[in-house]
Design an enzyme around this catalytic site. Structure first.
Site, PDB file in Angstrom:
ATOM      1  N   GLU A  22      39.888  44.991  46.569  1.00  0.00           N
ATOM      2  CA  GLU A  22      40.683  45.454  45.422  1.00  0.00           C
ATOM      3  C   GLU A  22      39.812  46.093  44.338  1.00  0.00           C
ATOM      4  O   GLU A  22      38.585  45.921  44.330  1.00  0.00           O
ATOM      5  CB  GLU A  22      41.475  44.300  44.831  1.00  0.00           C
ATOM      6  CG  GLU A  22      40.593  43.153  44.352  1.00  0.00           C
ATOM      7  CD  GLU A  22      41.171  42.425  43.148  1.00  0.00           C
ATOM      8  OE1 GLU A  22      41.527  43.094  42.155  1.00  0.00           O
ATOM      9  OE2 GLU A  22      41.241  41.182  43.197  1.00  0.00           O
ATOM     10  N   LYS A 156      43.120  31.609  40.542  1.00  0.00           N
ATOM     11  CA  LYS A 156      42.186  31.438  39.431  1.00  0.00           C
ATOM     12  C   LYS A 156      42.455  30.134  38.675  1.00  0.00           C
ATOM     13  O   LYS A 156      43.599  29.787  38.418  1.00  0.00           O
ATOM     14  CB  LYS A 156      42.272  32.637  38.498  1.00  0.00           C
ATOM     15  CG  LYS A 156      41.389  33.772  38.996  1.00  0.00           C
ATOM     16  CD  LYS A 156      41.748  35.066  38.350  1.00  0.00           C
ATOM     17  CE  LYS A 156      43.166  35.383  38.753  1.00  0.00           C
ATOM     18  NZ  LYS A 156      43.533  36.772  38.495  1.00  0.00           N
TER      19      LYS A 156
HETATM   20  N1  PSU Z   1      40.299  37.410  40.794  1.00  0.00           N
HETATM   21  C1  PSU Z   1      39.108  37.622  40.203  1.00  0.00           C
HETATM   22  N2  PSU Z   1      39.048  38.607  39.261  1.00  0.00           N
HETATM   23  C2  PSU Z   1      40.139  39.401  38.963  1.00  0.00           C
HETATM   24  C3  PSU Z   1      41.393  39.168  39.598  1.00  0.00           C
HETATM   25  C4  PSU Z   1      41.401  38.153  40.518  1.00  0.00           C
HETATM   26  O1  PSU Z   1      38.129  36.932  40.500  1.00  0.00           O
HETATM   27  O2  PSU Z   1      40.009  40.303  38.137  1.00  0.00           O
HETATM   28  C5  PSU Z   1      42.588  40.053  39.321  1.00  0.00           C
HETATM   29  C6  PSU Z   1      43.275  40.341  40.650  1.00  0.00           C
HETATM   30  O3  PSU Z   1      43.390  41.750  40.788  1.00  0.00           O
HETATM   31  C7  PSU Z   1      44.635  39.698  40.519  1.00  0.00           C
HETATM   32  C8  PSU Z   1      44.881  39.862  39.069  1.00  0.00           C
HETATM   33  O4  PSU Z   1      45.607  40.298  41.343  1.00  0.00           O
HETATM   34  O5  PSU Z   1      43.624  39.515  38.500  1.00  0.00           O
HETATM   35  C9  PSU Z   1      46.034  39.004  38.597  1.00  0.00           C
HETATM   36  O6  PSU Z   1      46.576  39.528  37.425  1.00  0.00           O
HETATM   37  P1  PSU Z   1      47.990  39.008  36.886  1.00  0.00           P
HETATM   38  O7  PSU Z   1      47.777  37.566  36.572  1.00  0.00           O
HETATM   39  O8  PSU Z   1      48.253  39.870  35.656  1.00  0.00           O
HETATM   40  O9  PSU Z   1      48.980  39.249  37.982  1.00  0.00           O
END
Ligand code: PSU
Ligand code: MN
Length: 305
Positions: A22, A156
């Site tokens: 990603e 996370k």
């Molecule tokens: N995991 C990481 N760093 C990140 C992310 C995930 O270690 O930057 C990113 C991923 O792209 C994930 C996003 O899909 O954060 C989630 O964002 P939200 O909570 O706004 O859906």
């Protein structure tokens, strides 16, 4: 409408293993200069394990599978890159914008390009304080409907992990531990939340994923999560992590951060609260996940033959 880099199109045609990566973690998840180093390091990990890396993003409105070195540099250094989840793909295409794809949007584009395996750090999930904010990542919805195996260190740790795991069950998404019986807690191996299934080798993981892919109408139409605990030597103690998370959440609350800005804000705050240690852990687990995803892709390509 979808640009697939020649190397990846060729690998597809020859049924060689490919791993999707990603771009949100490059543009919004990690600070410079770590972000560009990591973007290249993940591709190298995938190659070293015998697969072809496909970093995914939207470039000038064109969904691109296989960003080249110039694009990676642009995504790492520009501050005008949008953060795109699934719902943002159409508007970014219409406006010819540059956008980094989250887990949700990366899964959508990987599936469209015929790439069924994807490595990331931690997926998005149910946020703490969901009772008030209704903030649940579109990553979970995407896992329910798009057939891609996502190799991650769980969700996370800034999230509500028990609620995230419950929601994955509700959505019909299988969650498999890689050499663990527990849902990892991102910065360390132990959340205390048991997982029903484990795979001890890449071949075993490939077999589980193959079973679901072969019968989506019987099993589940969407994805599967393969959860890998972070490397022990960089894991952060649970107590220390919880203190840092509490501080990061308090800062987000006082600034009034909302919507897509929440996750990038919290990751940056965690880096400050842990004096950079969270970044070291994040980078190490990303590399490990890329390596294991490549090993699973290699095993899957062998069974496909
Ligand atoms: N995991 C990481 N760093 C990140 C992310 C995930 O270690 O930057 C990113 C991923 O792209 C994930 C996003 O899909 O954060 C989630 O964002 P939200 O909570 O706004 O859906
Ligand atoms: Mn959100």
């Amino acid at each position: 409408m979808l640009h697939i880099a020649p190397e990846i199109a060729r690998a597809r045609a020859e049924a060689r293993p490919i791993v999707a990566l990603e771009s949100t973690l490059i543009s919004h998840g990690l600070p410079a200069p770590h972000n560009l180093e990591v973007a290249h390091a993940l591709e190298q990990e995938v190659r070293a394990a015998g697969a072809v890396p496909a970093t995914i993003g939207v470039l000038g409105g064109i969904p691109t599978v296989g960003l080249d070195a110039a694009a990676l540099e642009h995504f790492a250094n520009s501050d005008t890159i949008r953060k795109l989840t699934r719902r943002d793909l159409a508007t970014a295409m219409a406006r010819k914008q540059d956008g980094a794809t989250t887990v949700a949007a990366t899964m959508a584009l990987a599936a469209a390009a015929g790439v069924p395996i994807f490595a990331t750090g931690g997926i998005g999930g149910v946020h703490r304080g969901v009772q008030v904010s209704w903030d649940i990542s579109a990553d979970l919805t995407e896992l329910a409907r798009t057939p891609v195996l996502v190799v991650c260190a769980g969700a996370k740790a800034i999230l509500n992990l028990p609620a995230t795991l419950e929601h994955l069950e509700t959505l019909g998404v299988p969650v498999v531990g890689f050499a663990t019986d527990e849902f990892p807690a991102f910065y360390n191996a132990s959340s205390g939340l048991p997982l029903p299934v484990r795979a001890d080798t890449p071949t075993e993981a490939a077999q589980l994923w193959q079973a679901q892919r072969a019968a989506p109408e019987l099993c589940a139409p969407g994805g599967m999560l393969l959860c890998v605990p972070p490397p022990a030597e960089v894991a952060l103690p649970r107590q220390e992590v919880e203190v840092a998370i509490a501080r990061a959440l308090a800062r987000a609350e006082s600034v009034g951060v909302r919507g897509p800005a929440v996750t990038p804000f919290l990751l940056a705050a965690m880096a400050e609260e842990t004096h950079g240690e969270s970044i070291t852990t994040n980078v190490a687990l990303l590399r490990q996940n890329a390596r294991i995803a490549a090993q699973v892709a290699v095993a899957l390509a062998q069974t496909d033959r």
